[in-house]
Enzyme design. Structure first.
Site, PDB file in Angstrom:
ATOM      1  N   ARG A   3      16.926  -2.949  -3.130  1.00 31.42           N
ATOM      2  CA  ARG A   3      15.769  -3.482  -3.849  1.00 31.42           C
ATOM      3  C   ARG A   3      16.174  -3.907  -5.260  1.00 31.42           C
ATOM      4  O   ARG A   3      15.749  -4.952  -5.761  1.00 31.42           O
ATOM      5  CB  ARG A   3      14.659  -2.424  -3.884  1.00 31.42           C
ATOM      6  CG  ARG A   3      13.352  -2.931  -4.470  1.00 31.42           C
ATOM      7  CD  ARG A   3      12.200  -1.976  -4.199  1.00 31.42           C
ATOM      8  NE  ARG A   3      11.893  -1.934  -2.769  1.00 31.42           N
ATOM      9  CZ  ARG A   3      12.133  -0.873  -1.983  1.00 31.42           C
ATOM     10  NH1 ARG A   3      12.663   0.228  -2.472  1.00 31.42           N
ATOM     11  NH2 ARG A   3      11.839  -0.918  -0.699  1.00 31.42           N
ATOM     12  N   ASP A  62       9.794  -6.731   1.688  1.00 32.31           N
ATOM     13  CA  ASP A  62       9.929  -6.231   3.054  1.00 32.31           C
ATOM     14  C   ASP A  62      11.345  -5.707   3.171  1.00 32.31           C
ATOM     15  O   ASP A  62      12.313  -6.418   2.880  1.00 32.31           O
ATOM     16  CB  ASP A  62       9.662  -7.308   4.113  1.00 32.31           C
ATOM     17  CG  ASP A  62       9.388  -6.654   5.467  1.00 32.31           C
ATOM     18  OD1 ASP A  62       8.390  -5.918   5.578  1.00 32.31           O
ATOM     19  OD2 ASP A  62      10.180  -6.848   6.404  1.00 32.31           O
ATOM     20  N   HIS A 102       0.842  -1.191   0.000  1.00 40.89           N
ATOM     21  CA  HIS A 102       0.000   0.000   0.000  1.00 40.89           C
ATOM     22  C   HIS A 102       0.884   1.251   0.000  1.00 40.89           C
ATOM     23  O   HIS A 102       0.389   2.364   0.161  1.00 40.89           O
ATOM     24  CB  HIS A 102      -0.922   0.012   1.225  1.00 40.89           C
ATOM     25  CG  HIS A 102      -1.994  -1.037   1.181  1.00 40.89           C
ATOM     26  ND1 HIS A 102      -1.727  -2.388   1.258  1.00 40.89           N
ATOM     27  CD2 HIS A 102      -3.346  -0.925   1.061  1.00 40.89           C
ATOM     28  CE1 HIS A 102      -2.869  -3.066   1.202  1.00 40.89           C
ATOM     29  NE2 HIS A 102      -3.862  -2.203   1.076  1.00 40.89           N
TER      30      HIS A 102
END
Length: 202
Positions: A189, A74, A14
């Site tokens: 990431r 995460d 989100h």
């Protein structure tokens, strides 16, 4: 290892900044992405004790709810001078309003309070666990890490989260000062994503 052949993927987040980064990284592979937020999926409680556990928990929840493959990230910042905190609690340090200006100040204040009158250990690392789960329950996880140090005051308006206070090794710019392409070249990431692409997409 199982290949990813589907054309649609749920990004189990989100967080608009995280969604934007992952969508940009996926753009060359012709995969249509939709966020858990857009699908109205609830955010599962992150009860894991590691980045990997929480990424897998989120990916599995989204894949089962949407009946589509789901990718969950995460990630967070671990500060050596704080014993690895905020770590898996990185988002929670920003409070319910997701105020990362407040979170960065908390990190800075915690380092100073642990080292009154001394020089705090400002070395830190960003960690990312990236989990891809299919609706049949199969799940594969990849990890990426980037090392650096913390600066104060924060610098730059780009990125999100703790980016403006994180100076990666070998760089003169914080993640908050870098443009998206420069950050994607070296970020935690992006490293996890490269491993995933090599294994599942290439």
């Amino acid at each position: 290892m199982r290949r990813f052949t589907e054309k649609k993927l749920v990004i189990a987040t989100h967080n608009a900044g995280k969604l934007r980064e992952i969508a940009e990284l996926l753009a060359p592979y012709g995969v249509e992405v939709v966020s858990a937020g857009e699908l109205g999926l609830p955010e599962p409680e992150e009860t894991g004790s590691t980045f990997v556990e929480n990424a897998e928990l989120k990916a599995r929840a989204a894949a089962m709810a949407a009946k589509l493959p789901a990718l969950a990230d995460d990630s967070g910042m671990a500060v050596d001078g704080l014993g690895g905190l905020p770590g898996i609690y990185s988002a929670r340090w920003a409070g319910p309003s997701k105020d990362f200006g407040l979170a960065m100040a908390k990190v800075h204040d915690a380092l100073n309070s642990q080292n009154p009158g001394g020089e705090a250990d400002r070395s830190a690392r960003f960690v990312c666990a990236l989990s891809l789960c299919w609706p049949d329950g199969e799940i594969i996880t990849f990890e990426g890490v980037v090392h650096g140090e913390l600066v104060w005051p924060p610098r730059g308006e780009n990125g999100f989260g703790y980016d403006p206070m994180f100076l990666p090794q070998g760089s003169r710019q914080t993640f908050g000062e870098m443009d998206a392409d420069a950050k994607h070249a070296i970020s935690h990431r992006a490293e996890a994503f490269r491993k995933m692409v090599d294994a599942l997409f290439a």
